[in-house]
Design a protein around this motif. Structure first.
Motif, PDB file in Angstrom:
ATOM      1  N   ARG A  45       5.378  -8.139   5.193  1.00 47.74           N
ATOM      2  CA  ARG A  45       5.292  -7.892   4.157  1.00 47.74           C
ATOM      3  C   ARG A  45       4.387  -7.422   3.069  1.00 47.74           C
ATOM      4  N   GLU A  46       3.247  -8.182   3.057  1.00 44.97           N
ATOM      5  CA  GLU A  46       2.027  -7.283   2.915  1.00 44.97           C
ATOM      6  C   GLU A  46       2.156  -5.918   2.816  1.00 44.97           C
ATOM      7  N   GLN A  47       1.829  -6.020   4.428  1.00 43.01           N
ATOM      8  CA  GLN A  47       1.699  -4.606   5.250  1.00 43.01           C
ATOM      9  C   GLN A  47       2.343  -3.429   4.360  1.00 43.01           C
ATOM     10  N   VAL A  48       3.636  -4.139   4.978  1.00 44.32           N
ATOM     11  CA  VAL A  48       4.941  -2.484   4.383  1.00 44.32           C
ATOM     12  C   VAL A  48       4.301  -2.647   2.929  1.00 44.32           C
ATOM     13  N   ARG A  49       4.246  -4.082   2.039  1.00 51.37           N
ATOM     14  CA  ARG A  49       4.425  -3.412   0.414  1.00 51.37           C
ATOM     15  C   ARG A  49       2.549  -1.930   0.031  1.00 51.37           C
ATOM     16  N   ASN A  50       1.777  -2.586   1.180  1.00 54.97           N
ATOM     17  CA  ASN A  50       0.213  -2.050   0.787  1.00 54.97           C
ATOM     18  C   ASN A  50       1.365  -0.453   1.149  1.00 54.97           C
ATOM     19  N   LEU A  51       1.540  -0.214   2.731  1.00 54.10           N
ATOM     20  CA  LEU A  51       2.287   1.593   2.870  1.00 54.10           C
ATOM     21  C   LEU A  51       2.594   2.271   2.548  1.00 54.10           C
ATOM     22  N   PHE A  52       3.739   1.439   1.646  1.00 51.11           N
ATOM     23  CA  PHE A  52       4.408   1.952   0.678  1.00 51.11           C
ATOM     24  C   PHE A  52       4.390   2.670  -1.146  1.00 51.11           C
ATOM     25  N   MET A  53       2.761   2.000  -1.400  1.00 52.09           N
ATOM     26  CA  MET A  53       2.123   2.152  -2.172  1.00 52.09           C
ATOM     27  C   MET A  53       0.930   2.786  -2.044  1.00 52.09           C
ATOM     28  N   GLY A  54       0.086   3.016  -0.955  1.00 51.73           N
ATOM     29  CA  GLY A  54      -0.153   4.412  -0.103  1.00 51.73           C
ATOM     30  C   GLY A  54      -1.512   4.088   0.673  1.00 51.73           C
ATOM     31  N   GLN A  89       5.960   3.516 -11.215  1.00 54.54           N
ATOM     32  CA  GLN A  89       6.495   5.085 -11.526  1.00 54.54           C
ATOM     33  C   GLN A  89       5.272   4.744 -12.348  1.00 54.54           C
ATOM     34  N   SER A  90       4.259   4.765 -13.333  1.00 49.66           N
ATOM     35  CA  SER A  90       3.615   4.486 -13.736  1.00 49.66           C
ATOM     36  C   SER A  90       2.294   4.593 -12.864  1.00 49.66           C
ATOM     37  N   TYR A  91       1.946   4.290 -12.044  1.00 42.72           N
ATOM     38  CA  TYR A  91       1.613   3.704 -10.527  1.00 42.72           C
ATOM     39  C   TYR A  91       1.420   4.550  -9.863  1.00 42.72           C
ATOM     40  N   TRP A  92       2.411   5.085  -9.081  1.00 45.20           N
ATOM     41  CA  TRP A  92       2.105   6.677  -9.042  1.00 45.20           C
ATOM     42  C   TRP A  92       1.814   7.741  -9.968  1.00 45.20           C
ATOM     43  N   ALA A  93       2.141   7.615 -10.935  1.00 46.01           N
ATOM     44  CA  ALA A  93       1.399   9.073 -11.913  1.00 46.01           C
ATOM     45  C   ALA A  93       0.045   8.320 -12.050  1.00 46.01           C
ATOM     46  N   GLN A  94       0.001   7.668 -12.928  1.00 46.51           N
ATOM     47  CA  GLN A  94      -1.579   7.219 -12.572  1.00 46.51           C
ATOM     48  C   GLN A  94      -2.355   8.015 -10.786  1.00 46.51           C
ATOM     49  N   MET A  95      -1.847   7.877  -9.742  1.00 48.31           N
ATOM     50  CA  MET A  95      -2.421   7.904  -8.495  1.00 48.31           C
ATOM     51  C   MET A  95      -2.761   9.436  -8.076  1.00 48.31           C
ATOM     52  N   THR A  98      -4.830  11.113 -11.239  1.00 46.94           N
ATOM     53  CA  THR A  98      -6.290  11.014 -10.535  1.00 46.94           C
ATOM     54  C   THR A  98      -6.386  12.439  -9.408  1.00 46.94           C
ATOM     55  N   GLY A  99      -5.616  11.961  -8.912  1.00 45.63           N
ATOM     56  CA  GLY A  99      -5.364  12.542  -7.738  1.00 45.63           C
ATOM     57  C   GLY A  99      -6.373  11.839  -6.042  1.00 45.63           C
ATOM     58  N   ARG A 100      -5.852  10.141  -6.408  1.00 49.33           N
ATOM     59  CA  ARG A 100      -5.668   9.533  -5.582  1.00 49.33           C
ATOM     60  C   ARG A 100      -5.581   9.249  -4.437  1.00 49.33           C
ATOM     61  N   LEU A 101      -3.720   9.484  -4.926  1.00 52.73           N
ATOM     62  CA  LEU A 101      -3.277   9.500  -3.584  1.00 52.73           C
ATOM     63  C   LEU A 101      -1.260   9.978  -3.916  1.00 52.73           C
ATOM     64  N   THR A 102      -0.612  10.031  -3.382  1.00 46.31           N
ATOM     65  CA  THR A 102       0.671  11.233  -3.317  1.00 46.31           C
ATOM     66  C   THR A 102       1.948   9.716  -2.981  1.00 46.31           C
TER      67      THR A 102
END
Length: 144
Positions: A45-54, A89-95, A98-102
């Motif tokens: 579960r943690e790996q899936v979560r991390n993967l979908f969070m960038g 959505q807030s997390y992805w807006a910040q990423m 800042t140009g860190r992740l898509t």
């Protein structure tokens, strides 16, 4: 006599509610599937979560998501990501700012998810557990 009838009705209603919630839970399970070779290891579960969070999880997997108002996405967020849609959505807006992740590639519905996963090697997405999967997709994680 009225007490017995009322008790019987309440007991019957309680039984009905318990049984219907058990049925609802079984249809709410999520599977995370990918277009990878069959020798691919399963994911936690943690790996899936991390993967979908960038984050990278050590495999060349490319996440695909459903749109924010989709029921399957809501189930995935609750059962796997563990965050509300607004926080994601807030997390992805910040990423993005800042140009860190898509964020993951997004498709419109479950049918498009299946088509995308089937035609793109290394892609990974999520569906409800009762979805009929093509042979070339492998289940790497399940919430059941």
């Amino acid at each position: 006599m009225k007490r017995i009838t009322l008790r019987l009705i309440l007991t019957s209603l309680l039984t009905l509610v318990c049984n219907s919630s058990a049925l609802a839970d079984s249809s709410d399970d999520i599977v995370v599937v990918a277009n990878v070779s069959h020798e691919q290891a399963t994911l936690t579960r943690e790996q899936v979560r991390n993967l979908f969070m960038g984050a990278s999880v050590g495999y060349h997997l490319y996440p695909v998501a459903l749109p924010p108002q989709n029921r399957t996405r809501s189930l995935f967020n609750a059962k796997v990501i563990g965050m509300a849609e607004s926080r994601i959505q807030s997390y992805w807006a910040q990423m993005k700012f800042t140009g860190r992740l898509t964020p993951p590639e997004e498709v419109r519905n479950e049918r498009e998810m299946l088509a995308y996963l089937t035609h793109n090697k290394g892609s990974i997405g999520y569906l409800t557990a009762d979805t009929e999967l093509p042979e070339d997709l492998v289940v790497l994680f399940s919430t059941d």
